[in-house]
Design an enzyme around this catalytic site. Sequence first.
Site, short mmCIF file in Angstrom:
data_model
loop_
_atom_site.label_atom_id
_atom_site.label_comp_id
_atom_site.label_asym_id
_atom_site.label_seq_id
_atom_site.Cartn_x
_atom_site.Cartn_y
_atom_site.Cartn_z
N THR A 210 100.38 -74.20 -30.53
CA THR A 210 99.70 -73.96 -29.26
C THR A 210 100.41 -72.96 -28.36
O THR A 210 99.82 -72.48 -27.40
CB THR A 210 99.54 -75.28 -28.49
OG1 THR A 210 100.81 -75.93 -28.38
CG2 THR A 210 98.56 -76.21 -29.20
N ARG A 211 101.65 -72.64 -28.69
CA ARG A 211 102.41 -71.72 -27.84
C ARG A 211 103.32 -70.88 -28.73
O ARG A 211 104.04 -71.41 -29.57
CB ARG A 211 103.24 -72.51 -26.83
CG ARG A 211 103.84 -71.73 -25.67
CD ARG A 211 104.48 -72.73 -24.71
NE ARG A 211 104.99 -72.12 -23.50
CZ ARG A 211 106.21 -71.59 -23.38
NH1 ARG A 211 107.03 -71.58 -24.41
NH2 ARG A 211 106.61 -71.08 -22.22
N THR B 173 106.76 -72.12 -29.92
CA THR B 173 107.57 -72.89 -28.98
C THR B 173 106.91 -74.20 -28.56
O THR B 173 107.51 -74.97 -27.82
CB THR B 173 107.87 -72.04 -27.72
OG1 THR B 173 106.65 -71.48 -27.23
CG2 THR B 173 108.85 -70.93 -28.04
N SER B 174 105.70 -74.45 -29.02
CA SER B 174 105.07 -75.75 -28.80
C SER B 174 103.92 -75.89 -29.78
O SER B 174 103.34 -74.90 -30.23
CB SER B 174 104.57 -75.90 -27.36
OG SER B 174 104.19 -77.25 -27.11
N SER B 175 103.57 -77.14 -30.07
CA SER B 175 102.50 -77.39 -31.04
C SER B 175 101.99 -78.81 -30.90
O SER B 175 102.58 -79.64 -30.21
CB SER B 175 103.01 -77.17 -32.47
OG SER B 175 103.96 -78.17 -32.81
#
Length: 292
Positions: A69-70, A90-92
């Site tokens: 997501t990121r 960096t995000s998921s």
Amino acid sequence: MDWHPHAQQLADRVTHRGSRWRAAIASTPRHLFVPAWWAWANDQWELRHGPAAPQAWLSAAYQDRTLVTRVASLHADHAQPDDHPGGVPTSSSTLPGLLLQMYRHARIGDNDTVLDVGTGTGYGTAVLASRVGADRVTSVDVDPYLVAAAGDRLAELDLKPWVVTVDATGDLPGRFDRIVATVSVCPIPASWLAALNTGGRLATTISNTSLIITATKTDDGGAVGQVERDWAMFMRTRAGADYPPGMADLVETAATADGDTVARGRFPVLDIVEDAWELRSSTGHCRCTARW
């Protein structure tokens, strides 16, 4: 859009019939937490926007796979179709089967208070809240946007765990029976042990390895832990909007360039690290100790 059959099919894939987690997976709308994500295609990150293609959205959200997501500092929620960010994720939204794997290692009971380290999209927080009750769940993340977005999406489901912007390597907001992390750390922060109730248990992974570490807090304030005969890998904790610059160029050069002296080595070269737990769990670049 009827997501319930998809969530039930996901529950069928990642739980057994008698699992205490089965109802939580079947009743949690994962797509709500991932309205947009990044897909790697054509040698670049490409945006996927769920509401623009509902069937593809359901198909992606209810597979047992991670959705990024990121990437670097650009969240998919804020991206435009022609954006192609560089850098690393960096995000998921972690694949649901792996979430359950960590929850099982944490041995979460019906009456346990739980600290969820790494809110991310909030999907895992929702599963935990559905399983043990939102009043028993606290979730932390270093990213204020992730915390705010997850809180809003949880509220849409009438779930109101405490979701807080916190650097998980520092002081933690409260005391808990269980701590489970979907980010990796090295070393394990001393604050985690301080936040555990006596007899409480934590489950985490060590950065740059596939080691899963579990530990139980003892009466003397220490802990007894072990490396599980299992493996998992998560993004490591970060303090800012992105990870510091790495050594990707240097690593690429080391992997492909000829050295000053080129000769046949005495030992075979292994290319099966991905399939060998013993090798995977010893390939990190971190001393796996806790600051306790």
